[in-house]
Design a protein around this motif. Structure first.
Motif, PDB file in Angstrom:
ATOM      1  N   ARG A  45       0.833  -1.213   0.000  1.00  0.00           N
ATOM      2  CA  ARG A  45       0.000   0.000   0.000  1.00  0.00           C
ATOM      3  C   ARG A  45       0.863   1.257   0.000  1.00  0.00           C
ATOM      4  O   ARG A  45       0.572   2.221  -0.712  1.00  0.00           O
ATOM      5  N   ALA A  46       1.953   1.228   0.760  1.00  0.00           N
ATOM      6  CA  ALA A  46       2.844   2.386   0.820  1.00  0.00           C
ATOM      7  C   ALA A  46       3.478   2.658  -0.544  1.00  0.00           C
ATOM      8  O   ALA A  46       3.615   3.817  -0.956  1.00  0.00           O
ATOM      9  N   ALA A  47       3.861   1.590  -1.249  1.00  0.00           N
ATOM     10  CA  ALA A  47       4.482   1.758  -2.567  1.00  0.00           C
ATOM     11  C   ALA A  47       3.494   2.323  -3.579  1.00  0.00           C
ATOM     12  O   ALA A  47       3.841   3.175  -4.402  1.00  0.00           O
ATOM     13  N   VAL A  48       2.256   1.857  -3.525  1.00  0.00           N
ATOM     14  CA  VAL A  48       1.234   2.363  -4.447  1.00  0.00           C
ATOM     15  C   VAL A  48       0.974   3.841  -4.170  1.00  0.00           C
ATOM     16  O   VAL A  48       0.868   4.653  -5.098  1.00  0.00           O
ATOM     17  N   GLU A  49       0.892   4.201  -2.900  1.00  0.00           N
ATOM     18  CA  GLU A  49       0.657   5.603  -2.546  1.00  0.00           C
ATOM     19  C   GLU A  49       1.851   6.482  -2.922  1.00  0.00           C
ATOM     20  O   GLU A  49       1.688   7.594  -3.434  1.00  0.00           O
ATOM     21  N   ALA A  50       3.067   5.981  -2.704  1.00  0.00           N
ATOM     22  CA  ALA A  50       4.272   6.775  -2.982  1.00  0.00           C
ATOM     23  C   ALA A  50       4.453   7.047  -4.470  1.00  0.00           C
ATOM     24  O   ALA A  50       4.948   8.111  -4.861  1.00  0.00           O
ATOM     25  N   THR A  51       4.041   6.101  -5.299  1.00  0.00           N
ATOM     26  CA  THR A  51       4.219   6.264  -6.745  1.00  0.00           C
ATOM     27  C   THR A  51       2.994   6.878  -7.420  1.00  0.00           C
ATOM     28  O   THR A  51       3.036   7.178  -8.613  1.00  0.00           O
ATOM     29  N   HIS A  52       1.907   7.044  -6.654  1.00  0.00           N
ATOM     30  CA  HIS A  52       0.650   7.581  -7.210  1.00  0.00           C
ATOM     31  C   HIS A  52       0.197   6.744  -8.413  1.00  0.00           C
ATOM     32  O   HIS A  52      -0.284   7.282  -9.417  1.00  0.00           O
ATOM     33  N   ALA A  53       0.348   5.441  -8.294  1.00  0.00           N
ATOM     34  CA  ALA A  53       0.094   4.553  -9.439  1.00  0.00           C
ATOM     35  C   ALA A  53      -1.377   4.527  -9.841  1.00  0.00           C
ATOM     36  O   ALA A  53      -2.263   4.350  -9.005  1.00  0.00           O
ATOM     37  N   SER A  54      -1.595   4.704 -11.137  1.00  0.00           N
ATOM     38  CA  SER A  54      -2.926   4.512 -11.713  1.00  0.00           C
ATOM     39  C   SER A  54      -3.094   3.078 -12.223  1.00  0.00           C
ATOM     40  O   SER A  54      -4.210   2.583 -12.350  1.00  0.00           O
ATOM     41  N   VAL A  55      -1.956   2.455 -12.528  1.00  0.00           N
ATOM     42  CA  VAL A  55      -1.943   1.069 -13.005  1.00  0.00           C
ATOM     43  C   VAL A  55      -0.852   0.325 -12.249  1.00  0.00           C
ATOM     44  O   VAL A  55       0.254   0.845 -12.053  1.00  0.00           O
ATOM     45  N   ILE A  56      -1.158  -0.891 -11.831  1.00  0.00           N
ATOM     46  CA  ILE A  56      -0.186  -1.783 -11.209  1.00  0.00           C
ATOM     47  C   ILE A  56      -0.082  -3.026 -12.089  1.00  0.00           C
ATOM     48  O   ILE A  56      -1.100  -3.619 -12.443  1.00  0.00           O
ATOM     49  N   VAL A  57       1.134  -3.395 -12.446  1.00  0.00           N
ATOM     50  CA  VAL A  57       1.349  -4.599 -13.253  1.00  0.00           C
ATOM     51  C   VAL A  57       2.115  -5.601 -12.398  1.00  0.00           C
ATOM     52  O   VAL A  57       3.246  -5.333 -11.990  1.00  0.00           O
ATOM     53  N   ASN A  58       1.499  -6.733 -12.128  1.00  0.00           N
ATOM     54  CA  ASN A  58       2.153  -7.739 -11.296  1.00  0.00           C
ATOM     55  C   ASN A  58       2.822  -8.806 -12.157  1.00  0.00           C
ATOM     56  O   ASN A  58       2.183  -9.725 -12.657  1.00  0.00           O
ATOM     57  N   CYS A  59       4.136  -8.647 -12.309  1.00  0.00           N
ATOM     58  CA  CYS A  59       4.936  -9.629 -13.052  1.00  0.00           C
ATOM     59  C   CYS A  59       5.640 -10.611 -12.116  1.00  0.00           C
ATOM     60  O   CYS A  59       6.351 -11.509 -12.583  1.00  0.00           O
ATOM     61  N   ALA A  60       5.486 -10.423 -10.820  1.00  0.00           N
ATOM     62  CA  ALA A  60       6.191 -11.266  -9.851  1.00  0.00           C
ATOM     63  C   ALA A  60       5.449 -12.578  -9.651  1.00  0.00           C
ATOM     64  O   ALA A  60       4.214 -12.611  -9.623  1.00  0.00           O
TER      65      ALA A  60
END
Length: 292
Positions: A45-60
């Protein structure tokens, strides 16, 4: 300008996306396990908030299919728990999650291409944990596109292509299974599909489950023979064998050819044949070797 957070940035798909993200007017934030522990909900959650991401791509993902049988907890954390955390963070931020899954959610007992609504019945820990990851994403209520893919290879990391190039150079004879059928998928092709979905803005309004692999059908034996032929490794004889002659810890599905009709129609994608993409990838590998 969009901010796109990519997990698994050091893997085959992540590194393929990095090539494309470098030429985008949008901001791609590539992360790996050292930067974000995606099994930690608060860190995600902290990473999403810090980057202000509109899209998250999960390649992991935990992709060691045989080792997963001995490390089910590790596979569960990365393949099922982590996607749930990413989905929850996406829902909280109003972002769209693009999640990558696998053909191993199927048991492979059929003989016709598998559409998205085909019944799932994974045979091993890897497939079961990936299916639970899909279910966690769906249950979260976030905007999500889940893409199942198959037989991924690339210039990066360890994969079947690189293994065959090494073994055909070292040995006079190889035996490769001929009764497992699917489609090799160049990671660069899947990366381009994901990149196109993001850059076109179609990630909104087209949420759902999709299948993506390169075009065509082959066995692992066919794939190995094509690699050897393209590499000029005539000195190594490749013989077909049956799965029963090559036992592994995890049971593999026998037939997982994916039906790509939905993703091609929805996003206007043109998907290359696996042989064409194999040649392209091998040309890139050869060019890399020449530069070294």
């Amino acid at each position: 300008m969009l901010d796109i957070l990519v997990t698994g940035g050091d893997g085959q798909l992540g590194r393929s996306l990095q090539r494309l993200g470098a030429v985008s007017p949008n901001r791609y934030h590539f992360t790996d396990r050292a930067q974000i522990d995606i099994t930690d909900a608060e860190a995600v959650r902290a990473a999403v908030e810090a980057t202000h991401a509109s899209v998250i791509v999960n390649c992991a993902a935990y992709t060691a299919v045989d080792r997963a049988e001995e490390e089910p907890e590790a596979a569960e954390l990365l393949n099922a728990t982590a996607p749930g955390h990413l989905a929850a963070a996406a829902a909280h931020a109003g972002a769209t999650l693009i999640h990558v899954s696998t053909d191993y959610v199927f048991d492979g007992r059929g003989n016709t291409p598998l559409a998205e609504e085909a019944p799932t019945a994974p045979l091993g820990v890897y497939g079961r944990t990936k299916l639970r990851g899909e279910q966690a994403v769906a249950a979260s209520g976030c905007r999500a596109i889940t893409i199942r893919t198959a037989w991924l290879y690339s210039e990066y990391g360890s994969n079947f292509l690189k293994t065959m190039l090494r073994l055909t150079a070292e040995r006079e004879e190889l035996r490769v299974v001929c009764d497992q059928t699917g489609t090799p998928t160049y990671a660069g092709d899947l990366a381009l599909a994901i990149f196109s979905i993001i850059e076109s803005g179609r990630y909104r309004g087209c949420e759902g489950l999709y299948h993506f692999s390169d075009e065509g059908v082959c066995s692992w034996y066919d794939f190995a023979a094509e690699i050897a032929a393209e590499a000029g490794r005539d000195a190594c004889r490749i013989e077909p064998c049956r799965t029963a002659d090559y036992p592994t810890r995890a049971v593999r599905p026998a037939y997982t050819v994916l039906d790509k009709t939905k993703i091609k129609r929805t996003f206007d994608l043109e998907i290359p044949h696996w042989r064409d993409s194999l040649r392209y990838c091998m040309e890139r590998l050869a060019a890399q070797e020449q530069r070294q």
